[in-house]
Design an enzyme around this catalytic site. Structure first.
Site, PDB file in Angstrom:
ATOM      1  N   ARG A 110      -1.517   3.770  -2.909  1.00  0.00           N
ATOM      2  CA  ARG A 110      -0.320   3.994  -3.719  1.00  0.00           C
ATOM      3  C   ARG A 110       0.961   4.045  -2.850  1.00  0.00           C
ATOM      4  O   ARG A 110       1.055   4.049  -1.861  1.00  0.00           O
ATOM      5  CB  ARG A 110      -0.639   5.549  -4.395  1.00  0.00           C
ATOM      6  CG  ARG A 110      -1.897   5.818  -5.088  1.00  0.00           C
ATOM      7  CD  ARG A 110      -2.024   7.378  -5.478  1.00  0.00           C
ATOM      8  NE  ARG A 110      -3.174   7.365  -6.310  1.00  0.00           N
ATOM      9  CZ  ARG A 110      -4.188   7.901  -5.750  1.00  0.00           C
ATOM     10  NH1 ARG A 110      -4.243   8.010  -4.339  1.00  0.00           N
ATOM     11  NH2 ARG A 110      -5.282   7.992  -6.243  1.00  0.00           N
ATOM     12  N   LYS A 155      -4.263  11.859  -3.570  1.00  0.00           N
ATOM     13  CA  LYS A 155      -3.784  13.006  -4.406  1.00  0.00           C
ATOM     14  C   LYS A 155      -4.938  14.318  -4.032  1.00  0.00           C
ATOM     15  O   LYS A 155      -5.836  14.121  -3.865  1.00  0.00           O
ATOM     16  CB  LYS A 155      -4.185  12.380  -5.936  1.00  0.00           C
ATOM     17  CG  LYS A 155      -3.081  11.674  -6.393  1.00  0.00           C
ATOM     18  CD  LYS A 155      -3.336  11.240  -7.696  1.00  0.00           C
ATOM     19  CE  LYS A 155      -2.315  10.401  -8.363  1.00  0.00           C
ATOM     20  NZ  LYS A 155      -2.283   9.830  -9.816  1.00  0.00           N
ATOM     21  N   HIS A 170       3.048  -0.874  -7.897  1.00  0.00           N
ATOM     22  CA  HIS A 170       1.678  -0.455  -8.061  1.00  0.00           C
ATOM     23  C   HIS A 170       0.791  -1.543  -8.931  1.00  0.00           C
ATOM     24  O   HIS A 170      -0.707  -1.475  -8.502  1.00  0.00           O
ATOM     25  CB  HIS A 170       1.640   0.684  -9.336  1.00  0.00           C
ATOM     26  CG  HIS A 170       0.653   1.609  -9.500  1.00  0.00           C
ATOM     27  ND1 HIS A 170       0.115   2.101  -8.469  1.00  0.00           N
ATOM     28  CD2 HIS A 170      -0.235   1.643 -10.436  1.00  0.00           C
ATOM     29  CE1 HIS A 170      -1.023   2.960  -8.787  1.00  0.00           C
ATOM     30  NE2 HIS A 170      -1.189   2.611  -9.911  1.00  0.00           N
ATOM     31  N   ARG A 219      -1.794  -2.312  -6.093  1.00  0.00           N
ATOM     32  CA  ARG A 219      -3.077  -1.707  -5.973  1.00  0.00           C
ATOM     33  C   ARG A 219      -4.204  -2.277  -6.902  1.00  0.00           C
ATOM     34  O   ARG A 219      -5.467  -2.132  -6.836  1.00  0.00           O
ATOM     35  CB  ARG A 219      -2.772  -0.203  -6.141  1.00  0.00           C
ATOM     36  CG  ARG A 219      -3.791   0.834  -6.306  1.00  0.00           C
ATOM     37  CD  ARG A 219      -3.429   2.204  -6.319  1.00  0.00           C
ATOM     38  NE  ARG A 219      -4.063   3.321  -6.609  1.00  0.00           N
ATOM     39  CZ  ARG A 219      -5.128   3.974  -6.071  1.00  0.00           C
ATOM     40  NH1 ARG A 219      -4.961   3.683  -4.674  1.00  0.00           N
ATOM     41  NH2 ARG A 219      -5.976   4.813  -6.458  1.00  0.00           N
ATOM     42  N   HIS A 239     -10.298   7.380  -5.957  1.00  0.00           N
ATOM     43  CA  HIS A 239     -10.422   8.014  -7.597  1.00  0.00           C
ATOM     44  C   HIS A 239     -11.326   9.306  -7.501  1.00  0.00           C
ATOM     45  O   HIS A 239     -12.421   9.183  -6.809  1.00  0.00           O
ATOM     46  CB  HIS A 239     -10.926   7.001  -8.300  1.00  0.00           C
ATOM     47  CG  HIS A 239      -9.891   5.779  -8.867  1.00  0.00           C
ATOM     48  ND1 HIS A 239     -10.319   4.479  -9.264  1.00  0.00           N
ATOM     49  CD2 HIS A 239      -8.478   6.059  -8.961  1.00  0.00           C
ATOM     50  CE1 HIS A 239      -9.097   3.887  -9.431  1.00  0.00           C
ATOM     51  NE2 HIS A 239      -8.109   4.860  -9.401  1.00  0.00           N
ATOM     52  N   TYR A 242     -11.439  -1.291 -14.358  1.00  0.00           N
ATOM     53  CA  TYR A 242     -11.307  -2.616 -13.659  1.00  0.00           C
ATOM     54  C   TYR A 242     -12.528  -3.492 -14.115  1.00  0.00           C
ATOM     55  O   TYR A 242     -12.297  -4.732 -14.351  1.00  0.00           O
ATOM     56  CB  TYR A 242     -11.327  -2.479 -12.288  1.00  0.00           C
ATOM     57  CG  TYR A 242     -10.083  -1.851 -11.609  1.00  0.00           C
ATOM     58  CD1 TYR A 242      -8.644  -2.548 -11.661  1.00  0.00           C
ATOM     59  CD2 TYR A 242      -9.881  -0.523 -11.061  1.00  0.00           C
ATOM     60  CE1 TYR A 242      -7.608  -1.808 -11.179  1.00  0.00           C
ATOM     61  CE2 TYR A 242      -9.011   0.087 -10.628  1.00  0.00           C
ATOM     62  CZ  TYR A 242      -7.677  -0.534 -10.723  1.00  0.00           C
ATOM     63  OH  TYR A 242      -6.554   0.004 -10.371  1.00  0.00           O
TER      64      TYR A 242
END
Length: 305
Positions: free
Chosen positions: A161, A184, A251, A254, A277, A286
């Site tokens: 990110r 995150k 972004h 990524r 994730h 994806y």
């Protein structure tokens, strides 16, 4: 318009936001967004009921309250996607409050989110991604050109990110073969780095006029930490010169990292780990991109009667 939130509810909100930041390690942007979302919910309850309320009432909410709130938000023009995000914030807050105050939060936690069509990621084609890696190194000052190229190479080569790349400090030098990233929620993950990525970062470090023995790795023109807005401008200028669509953002690198790995046979679990994730469902997006591209080729190339 000032918010009509009772003092006890406001105090609970502040304690929850502090918990998100200090215990769960949520980013400042996430904490701010959640705070705004839940504030609107607390304000609605006070106005909807026409009176103050205690903490127990925040946990044991009636279905009519939830439905009225969602209807009011939609009437105010809120999209289904934004309302779903707002409801997630309310559920998270209510669940946290129920653990501390007691009570049955089933009504809130079981409320159904509005359906919305998820936007598929829009990765760059491999040749476009390679072209961008060269095109971003356009600045007349050599060290800034090297910096921009190093940042974008990190985004594409490691699937970072933008906040993760710009959050790196100088102690990451020299860039190791396996990079430890805190993403995150404060979760750490290990990402292999390619030689081209390590070389791009090393070249920037050699040319950078600022002392990189400590402090942020990527520096702005005045020596402070490089900001995401500057990277976005650099990428926007590069895509305009190359004639690429507006979806070619920082972004997008990524997204491109994940999609190109999948194209080359990477498995979803590995890609999930590399991207950081929390849920495999996020990574499975994806596969939808891949299927959509396949159907596009099929529709253009398949013979028709």
């Amino acid at each position: 318009m000032s918010l009509a939130i009772p003092p006890a509810a406001r105090d609970a909100l502040e304690r929850w936001l502090s918990h998100l930041a200090s215990v769960q390690g949520r980013s400042p942007a996430t904490v701010t967004a959640y705070g705004a979302d839940v504030s609107r919910w607390l304000d609605f309850l006070a106005r909807h009921r026409g009176e103050g309320y205690g903490l127990a009432a925040l946990v044991q909410v009636a279905q009519t309250d939830i439905r009225s709130w969602m209807a009011a938000e939609r009437a105010a023009g809120l999209s289904s996607r934004s309302l779903a995000r707002r409801l997630t914030a309310v559920k998270t807050f209510t669940d946290w409050l129920a653990e501390r105050e007691g009570g049955d939060a089933t009504v809130v936690l079981s409320a159904r989110s509005p359906r919305y069509r998820r936007t598929l990621p829009r990765p760059l084609a491999e040749d476009a991604a390679r072209a961008m890696l060269n095109e971003v190194a356009y600045h007349p000052e050599e060290w800034i050109a090297a910096r921009d190229q190093a940042v974008v190479t990190l985004l594409y080569g490691c699937g970072l990110r933008i906040s993760e790349a710009l959050g790196l400090d100088a102690d990451a030098l020299p860039l190791p073969e396996v990079l430890r990233i805190r993403g995150k929620g404060g979760k750490e993950r290990l990402i292999p780095t390619l030689p081209i990525t390590r070389e791009a970062v090393a070249r920037y470090a050699r040319l950078c006029p600022w002392d990189l023995s400590e402090g942020p790795l990527f520096r702005g023109a005045k020596g402070g930490r490089l900001g995401s807005a500057q990277v976005a401008r650099t990428v926007a200028e590069a895509r305009r010169r190359l004639g690429l669509p507006a979806s070619a953002t920082p972004h997008a690198f990524r997204h491109s990292f994940a999609t190109h790995l999948l194209d080359k046979g990477g498995d979803l679990r590995t890609i999930q780990t590399l991207l950081g994730h929390a849920s495999l469902s996020s990574t499975q997006t994806y596969t939808s991109v891949d299927a959509a591209r396949l159907m596009d080729v099929y529709s253009r190339a398949h013979p028709r009667a």
